[in-house]
Design a protein around this motif. Structure first.
Motif, PDB file in Angstrom:
ATOM      1  N   ASN A 150       0.661  -1.241   0.141  1.00 30.21           N
ATOM      2  CA  ASN A 150      -0.094   0.202  -0.186  1.00 30.21           C
ATOM      3  C   ASN A 150       0.819   1.248  -0.076  1.00 30.21           C
ATOM      4  N   LEU A 187       2.314   1.599  -3.359  1.00 32.36           N
ATOM      5  CA  LEU A 187       1.274   2.322  -4.467  1.00 32.36           C
ATOM      6  C   LEU A 187       0.878   3.624  -4.128  1.00 32.36           C
ATOM      7  N   ASP A 218       1.695   6.684  -6.811  1.00 37.78           N
ATOM      8  CA  ASP A 218       0.775   7.638  -7.379  1.00 37.78           C
ATOM      9  C   ASP A 218       0.908   8.842  -7.227  1.00 37.78           C
ATOM     10  N   ALA A 226      -5.030   6.073  -9.445  1.00 39.10           N
ATOM     11  CA  ALA A 226      -5.298   4.571  -9.417  1.00 39.10           C
ATOM     12  C   ALA A 226      -4.552   3.905  -8.607  1.00 39.10           C
ATOM     13  N   GLY A 227      -3.259   4.537  -8.098  1.00 40.67           N
ATOM     14  CA  GLY A 227      -2.376   3.724  -6.864  1.00 40.67           C
ATOM     15  C   GLY A 227      -3.558   3.888  -5.748  1.00 40.67           C
ATOM     16  N   ALA A 253      -6.734   3.817  -5.449  1.00 38.71           N
ATOM     17  CA  ALA A 253      -7.801   3.127  -5.659  1.00 38.71           C
ATOM     18  C   ALA A 253      -7.442   1.763  -5.487  1.00 38.71           C
ATOM     19  N   LEU A 254      -6.090   1.132  -5.809  1.00 37.52           N
ATOM     20  CA  LEU A 254      -5.791  -0.137  -5.659  1.00 37.52           C
ATOM     21  C   LEU A 254      -5.302  -0.235  -4.192  1.00 37.52           C
ATOM     22  N   THR A 255      -5.070   0.733  -3.522  1.00 38.96           N
ATOM     23  CA  THR A 255      -4.780   0.525  -2.095  1.00 38.96           C
ATOM     24  C   THR A 255      -5.961   0.318  -1.423  1.00 38.96           C
ATOM     25  N   PHE A 313      -8.575  -1.486  -2.368  1.00 34.66           N
ATOM     26  CA  PHE A 313      -8.883  -2.928  -2.648  1.00 34.66           C
ATOM     27  C   PHE A 313      -7.917  -3.679  -1.877  1.00 34.66           C
ATOM     28  N   THR A 314      -6.491  -3.301  -1.734  1.00 31.33           N
ATOM     29  CA  THR A 314      -5.680  -3.978  -0.936  1.00 31.33           C
ATOM     30  C   THR A 314      -6.196  -4.071   0.524  1.00 31.33           C
TER      31      THR A 314
END
Length: 123
Positions: free
Chosen positions: A42, A45, A49, A58-59, A61-63, A65-66
């Motif tokens: 995280n 990411l 980002d 996007a980083g 947002a992926l964080t 999800f993680t």
């Protein structure tokens, strides 16, 4: 801020997490080490980002999800560890070899001797 600072910090924390997974015997500490490794992902990411100045973030947002995956992992992991601790009496990873039922490990009882059955003796 330079990108090297969060990346080096994440690498150090990830190394500590890998050491915790490989060296610890307690299942709760292994889960904590896995959680530490997920949090270093995280950190990377979010750092990349911010460094790329992504307009979609996007980083981040992926964080999210993680973090969701990590929460599910820790919930299921702790449930399994508690169940194993209740049945086996220990959360030691090295002592847990099979997650099967203990009743399956007990050998079948031998048939009673014919003379004991004919005399009506109980075993």
């Amino acid at each position: 801020m330079h990108l090297a600072y969060p990346v080096v910090l994440a690498a150090l924390l990830f190394g500590i997490g890998v050491y915790g997974v490989l060296a610890r015997r307690n299942a709760v500490l292994v889960l904590m080490s896995v959680e530490l490794m997920l949090n270093t992902v995280n950190l990377n990411l979010v750092a990349f980002d911010a460094w790329l100045r992504d307009s979609l973030h996007a980083g981040q947002a992926l964080t999210l999800f993680t973090i969701t995956v990590a929460a599910a992992e820790i919930g299921l992991g702790l449930a399994i560890v508690l169940l194993v601790f209740r049945t086996r009496g220990s959360a030691d990873v090295d002592r847990i070899t099979a997650l099967g039922d203990r009743a399956a490990e007990i050998p079948a009882q031998a048939e009673p001797a014919p003379d004991a059955v004919s005399k009506g003796q109980a075993l």
